[in-house]
Each structure stands twice: as C-alpha cells, then as structure tokens.
Design a protein around this motif. Structure first.
Motif, short mmCIF file in Angstrom:
data_model
loop_
_atom_site.label_atom_id
_atom_site.label_comp_id
_atom_site.label_asym_id
_atom_site.label_seq_id
_atom_site.Cartn_x
_atom_site.Cartn_y
_atom_site.Cartn_z
N ALA A 3 -7.97 -23.70 45.25
CA ALA A 3 -8.95 -22.77 44.84
C ALA A 3 -8.72 -21.46 45.75
CB ALA A 3 -10.40 -22.91 45.23
N LYS A 4 -8.80 -20.33 45.20
CA LYS A 4 -8.60 -19.04 45.79
C LYS A 4 -9.56 -17.85 45.49
CE LYS A 4 -5.00 -15.56 46.98
NZ LYS A 4 -3.60 -15.13 46.51
N VAL A 5 -10.27 -17.22 46.38
CA VAL A 5 -10.87 -16.09 46.01
C VAL A 5 -10.36 -14.98 46.48
CG1 VAL A 5 -13.29 -15.07 46.90
CG2 VAL A 5 -13.15 -17.71 46.60
N PHE A 22 -13.74 -34.54 40.06
CA PHE A 22 -14.67 -34.73 41.30
C PHE A 22 -14.18 -34.44 42.86
CE2 PHE A 22 -17.13 -37.62 44.36
CZ PHE A 22 -18.41 -37.04 44.54
N LYS A 23 -13.14 -34.94 42.96
CA LYS A 23 -12.44 -34.91 44.14
C LYS A 23 -12.38 -33.39 44.72
CE LYS A 23 -9.27 -38.90 43.55
NZ LYS A 23 -7.66 -39.13 43.28
N ALA A 24 -12.38 -32.45 43.85
CA ALA A 24 -12.42 -31.17 44.15
C ALA A 24 -13.80 -30.55 44.73
CB ALA A 24 -12.07 -30.16 42.92
N HIS A 25 -14.81 -31.36 44.75
CA HIS A 25 -16.22 -31.03 44.80
C HIS A 25 -16.43 -30.20 45.98
CE1 HIS A 25 -20.47 -31.27 45.78
NE2 HIS A 25 -20.73 -30.91 44.49
N ARG A 26 -15.97 -30.45 47.13
CA ARG A 26 -16.03 -30.02 48.24
C ARG A 26 -15.55 -28.37 48.43
NH1 ARG A 26 -15.96 -33.18 53.60
NH2 ARG A 26 -17.91 -33.88 52.51
N GLU A 27 -14.18 -28.59 47.95
CA GLU A 27 -13.46 -27.47 47.98
C GLU A 27 -13.86 -26.37 47.02
OE1 GLU A 27 -8.64 -25.93 47.29
OE2 GLU A 27 -9.23 -28.03 47.19
N PHE A 28 -14.45 -26.63 45.98
CA PHE A 28 -14.90 -25.72 44.87
C PHE A 28 -16.17 -25.43 45.35
CE2 PHE A 28 -17.76 -24.77 41.21
CZ PHE A 28 -17.08 -23.82 40.74
N ASP A 33 -19.40 -20.37 47.86
CA ASP A 33 -19.96 -20.09 48.71
C ASP A 33 -19.13 -18.50 49.17
OD1 ASP A 33 -21.80 -21.73 48.47
OD2 ASP A 33 -21.17 -22.78 50.09
N SER A 34 -17.83 -18.73 49.35
CA SER A 34 -17.02 -17.69 49.92
C SER A 34 -17.13 -16.54 48.77
CB SER A 34 -15.48 -18.23 50.05
OG SER A 34 -14.82 -16.89 50.30
N LEU A 35 -17.00 -16.84 47.42
CA LEU A 35 -17.00 -15.93 46.16
C LEU A 35 -18.37 -15.14 46.22
CD1 LEU A 35 -15.76 -14.88 43.62
CD2 LEU A 35 -17.02 -16.87 42.49
N LEU A 36 -19.54 -15.83 46.36
CA LEU A 36 -20.89 -15.36 46.35
C LEU A 36 -21.08 -14.38 47.72
CD1 LEU A 36 -22.83 -18.12 45.15
CD2 LEU A 36 -22.21 -15.96 43.83
N GLY A 37 -20.41 -14.83 48.78
CA GLY A 37 -20.58 -14.04 49.96
C GLY A 37 -19.67 -12.64 49.96
N GLN A 38 -18.66 -12.87 49.35
CA GLN A 38 -18.00 -11.47 49.14
C GLN A 38 -18.07 -10.66 48.28
OE1 GLN A 38 -13.49 -12.37 50.06
NE2 GLN A 38 -14.06 -14.27 50.62
N LYS A 68 -26.44 -20.73 40.93
CA LYS A 68 -26.26 -19.88 42.11
C LYS A 68 -26.10 -18.41 41.90
CE LYS A 68 -24.81 -23.24 45.64
NZ LYS A 68 -23.71 -23.40 46.76
N ALA A 69 -25.32 -18.16 41.07
CA ALA A 69 -24.85 -16.84 40.62
C ALA A 69 -26.23 -16.29 39.80
CB ALA A 69 -23.74 -16.74 39.59
N LYS A 70 -26.94 -17.00 39.08
CA LYS A 70 -28.07 -16.48 38.55
C LYS A 70 -29.15 -16.21 39.63
CE LYS A 70 -31.19 -17.52 34.65
NZ LYS A 70 -31.57 -18.40 33.77
N ALA A 71 -29.34 -17.05 40.56
CA ALA A 71 -30.29 -16.69 41.67
C ALA A 71 -29.92 -15.43 42.33
CB ALA A 71 -30.05 -17.86 42.66
N ALA A 72 -28.53 -15.05 42.44
CA ALA A 72 -28.13 -13.88 43.06
C ALA A 72 -27.93 -12.89 42.11
CB ALA A 72 -26.69 -13.81 43.61
N ASN A 73 -28.54 -12.72 40.70
CA ASN A 73 -28.56 -11.75 39.78
C ASN A 73 -27.11 -11.57 39.22
OD1 ASN A 73 -31.31 -11.65 39.38
ND2 ASN A 73 -31.56 -10.31 41.22
N LYS A 74 -26.26 -12.48 39.10
CA LYS A 74 -24.89 -12.16 38.47
C LYS A 74 -24.67 -13.04 37.46
CE LYS A 74 -23.19 -11.07 43.30
NZ LYS A 74 -22.94 -9.72 43.01
N ASP A 75 -23.94 -12.55 36.60
CA ASP A 75 -23.32 -13.30 35.40
C ASP A 75 -21.96 -13.94 35.85
OD1 ASP A 75 -25.39 -12.85 33.74
OD2 ASP A 75 -24.64 -11.07 33.30
N VAL A 76 -21.25 -15.05 35.31
CA VAL A 76 -20.01 -15.59 35.52
C VAL A 76 -19.48 -15.73 34.36
CG1 VAL A 76 -19.03 -17.65 36.37
CG2 VAL A 76 -21.02 -17.15 37.31
#
Length: 101
Positions: A3-5, A22-28, A33-38, A68-76
């Motif tokens: 995963a790269k932002v 499922f193994k990717a859950h934590r990394e995702f 969180d990084s994506l939404l923060g930046q 999470k994106a919807k809560a931040a008023n963003k579309d994905v």
C-alpha cells in the motif's frame, strides 16, 4: 499486500498491490488514515491495478474507507480495476457505491 499513498496537486491516491485480503487489514487501515490525513480537499482514488486477489474482507475494508471518506465529505473512486478484481466488485454491486474505472 503493498500500500502506497501519493498526493499530488489534484488528487490523493492509495495504490494497492498483491493479495488484498484479511491479512492486509492493519496495513490498509494505516494507509487509509494516512490518505485521509494528507488528502486535504483533494478527491480520493484507490488504484487496484496491481491487486491480484480480492476477497470479502477486502470488500469490507473498502466499505470502511467509504464510510470514513463520507464522514470527511469526500468521495472515493476505484481505478485500474480489471480481471477477477472487477468480477468480484461487479458481483458485489460496488458500482452502486463507488465510481469504478
């Protein structure tokens, strides 16, 4: 899974690669969180072009991102979707929830 932002002047992209399960859950979650923060006011895109496998837990993670994106008023938007990944998203009717290309 990899995963790269990346954030440019016009968009914020989360680029995924490998097996998205499922193994990717934590990394995702950390990448989201990084994506939404930046992202600031930029549109969000998830690039699935290098994803080789997607399961139901990955669908749930995408829904979590959407919430999470919807809560931040963003579309994905989901981009680079092809092959078996597109089939899974089509079967799950994700085209009603996301812009897919």
């Amino acid at each position: 899974m990899d995963a790269k932002v990346t954030v440019s002047d016009s968009q914020a992209v989360l680029r995924l690669g490998g097996r998205f399960d499922f193994k990717a859950h934590r990394e995702f979650r950390d990448a989201v969180d990084s994506l939404l923060g930046q992202a600031g006011g930029k549109p969000l895109q998830v690039d699935l072009g290098d994803v080789s496998y997607l399961d139901s837990s990955a669908l749930g993670m995408l829904l979590m991102l959407r919430d999470k994106a919807k809560a931040a008023n963003k579309d994905v938007a989901l981009i680079g979707v092809k092959g078996s990944v597109r089939q899974v998203l089509d079967i799950a009717n994700f085209s009603k929830l996301f812009a897919i290309s």
